[in-house]
Design a protein around this motif. Structure first.
Motif, short mmCIF file in Angstrom:
data_model
loop_
_atom_site.label_atom_id
_atom_site.label_comp_id
_atom_site.label_asym_id
_atom_site.label_seq_id
_atom_site.Cartn_x
_atom_site.Cartn_y
_atom_site.Cartn_z
N SER A 1 0.86 -1.18 0.00
CA SER A 1 0.00 0.00 0.00
C SER A 1 0.90 1.23 0.00
N THR A 2 0.32 2.38 -0.12
CA THR A 2 1.12 3.61 -0.12
C THR A 2 1.69 3.90 1.26
N GLN A 3 1.09 3.33 2.32
CA GLN A 3 1.55 3.61 3.67
C GLN A 3 2.69 2.72 4.14
N GLN A 4 2.93 1.61 3.48
CA GLN A 4 3.95 0.69 4.00
C GLN A 4 4.65 -0.04 2.86
N SER A 5 5.69 -0.75 3.23
CA SER A 5 6.39 -1.58 2.24
C SER A 5 5.56 -2.82 1.98
N ALA A 6 6.16 -3.83 1.43
CA ALA A 6 5.44 -5.05 1.06
C ALA A 6 4.57 -5.54 2.21
N ALA A 7 3.33 -5.85 1.88
CA ALA A 7 2.38 -6.32 2.89
C ALA A 7 1.74 -7.64 2.50
N ALA A 8 2.02 -8.12 1.29
CA ALA A 8 1.50 -9.40 0.82
C ALA A 8 2.40 -9.88 -0.31
N TYR A 9 2.39 -11.20 -0.52
CA TYR A 9 3.19 -11.75 -1.60
C TYR A 9 2.53 -12.99 -2.17
N LEU A 10 2.95 -13.34 -3.39
CA LEU A 10 2.51 -14.56 -4.05
C LEU A 10 3.68 -15.14 -4.82
N PHE A 11 4.01 -16.40 -4.51
CA PHE A 11 4.98 -17.17 -5.29
C PHE A 11 4.19 -18.14 -6.16
N SER A 12 4.46 -18.14 -7.44
CA SER A 12 3.82 -19.09 -8.36
C SER A 12 4.83 -19.44 -9.45
N TYR A 13 4.49 -20.44 -10.25
CA TYR A 13 5.39 -20.83 -11.33
C TYR A 13 4.66 -21.68 -12.35
N PRO A 14 5.14 -21.70 -13.60
CA PRO A 14 4.54 -22.54 -14.64
C PRO A 14 4.78 -24.01 -14.33
N SER A 15 3.72 -24.79 -14.34
CA SER A 15 3.80 -26.19 -13.96
C SER A 15 2.86 -27.01 -14.84
N ASN A 16 2.55 -28.20 -14.37
CA ASN A 16 1.55 -29.03 -15.04
C ASN A 16 0.43 -29.33 -14.06
N GLN B 1 11.75 -27.46 -3.86
CA GLN B 1 12.17 -26.56 -4.94
C GLN B 1 11.15 -26.58 -6.07
N PHE B 2 10.95 -25.44 -6.68
CA PHE B 2 10.10 -25.37 -7.87
C PHE B 2 10.80 -26.10 -9.01
N LYS B 3 10.03 -26.79 -9.82
CA LYS B 3 10.55 -27.43 -11.03
C LYS B 3 9.70 -26.94 -12.19
N LEU B 4 10.29 -26.12 -13.04
CA LEU B 4 9.56 -25.59 -14.18
C LEU B 4 9.25 -26.72 -15.16
N ALA B 5 8.02 -26.78 -15.60
CA ALA B 5 7.61 -27.82 -16.55
C ALA B 5 8.14 -27.49 -17.94
N ALA B 6 8.56 -28.51 -18.67
CA ALA B 6 9.05 -28.32 -20.03
C ALA B 6 7.94 -27.79 -20.93
N THR B 7 6.74 -28.30 -20.77
CA THR B 7 5.56 -27.82 -21.51
C THR B 7 4.44 -27.57 -20.51
N PRO B 8 4.50 -26.43 -19.83
CA PRO B 8 3.51 -26.16 -18.78
C PRO B 8 2.10 -25.95 -19.33
#
Length: 166
Positions: A44-59, A69-76
């Motif tokens: 928000s404008t009042q503070q630094s990071a206040a939420a996060y999302l980790f995601s990645y291409p998968s199957n 560990q994340f493993k990126l899919a060859a054909t996600p």
């Protein structure tokens, strides 16, 4: 998300999860390095990071173990949402909704037909409101990886959820 956001991510994670579910800084940095285009921060404008999302291409039907560990899919075909957390100070400001909307828009633009996640801490109702549905997991290693989210001192059962996005 940038490497400089990891300290804030660690703080938010500690505010949102029991100790048994905390993932190491090393794991988080490796995930960001592997899939920077699909890791987001909300502030928000009042503070630094206040939420996060980790995601990645998968199957579809592939589940990453807690702390794995994340493993990126060859054909996600799926954008896997691994970890979404909102600091208590930012709750009620739709930070989670904004992060998920960004992720789903990214999935659509990149041609990923599905989005998947593991619902923890009794968050299933939230995910249902965003269009996800629970799916039974019967095959290994996905079933074993799903079990890694079970917290012994919690009433919550981890649930695999899926949504078609295109």
């Amino acid at each position: 998300m940038r490497d400089t956001d990891i300290a804030a991510v660690m703080r938010i994670q500690a505010e949102c999860y029991p100790t048994s579910m905390l993932e190491s800084e090393e794991v988080l940095r490796a995930r960001l390095a592997l899939a920077p285009a699909t890791c987001w921060i909300w502030s928000s404008t009042q503070q630094s990071a206040a939420a996060y999302l980790f995601s990645y291409p998968s199957n579809k039907d592939a589940i990453t173990a807690l702390g794995g560990q994340f493993k990126l899919a060859a054909t996600p075909d799926c954008l896997y949402l691994h970890d979404l957390a909102v600091a208590p100070s930012a709750r009620g400001r739709r930070a989670a909704n904004a992060l998920v909307a960004a992720a789903l828009a990214h999935a659509r633009v990149t041609g990923l037909a599905w989005s998947a996640l593991v619902s923890v801490q009794q968050s299933q109702t939230f995910w249902v409101t965003l269009g996800y549905a629970s799916v039974e997991v019967t095959h290994s290693p996905a079933k074993k990886n799903l079990g890694s989210y079970h917290v012994a001192d919690s009433q919550s059962t981890p649930i695999y959820m899926l949504q078609r996005v295109i």
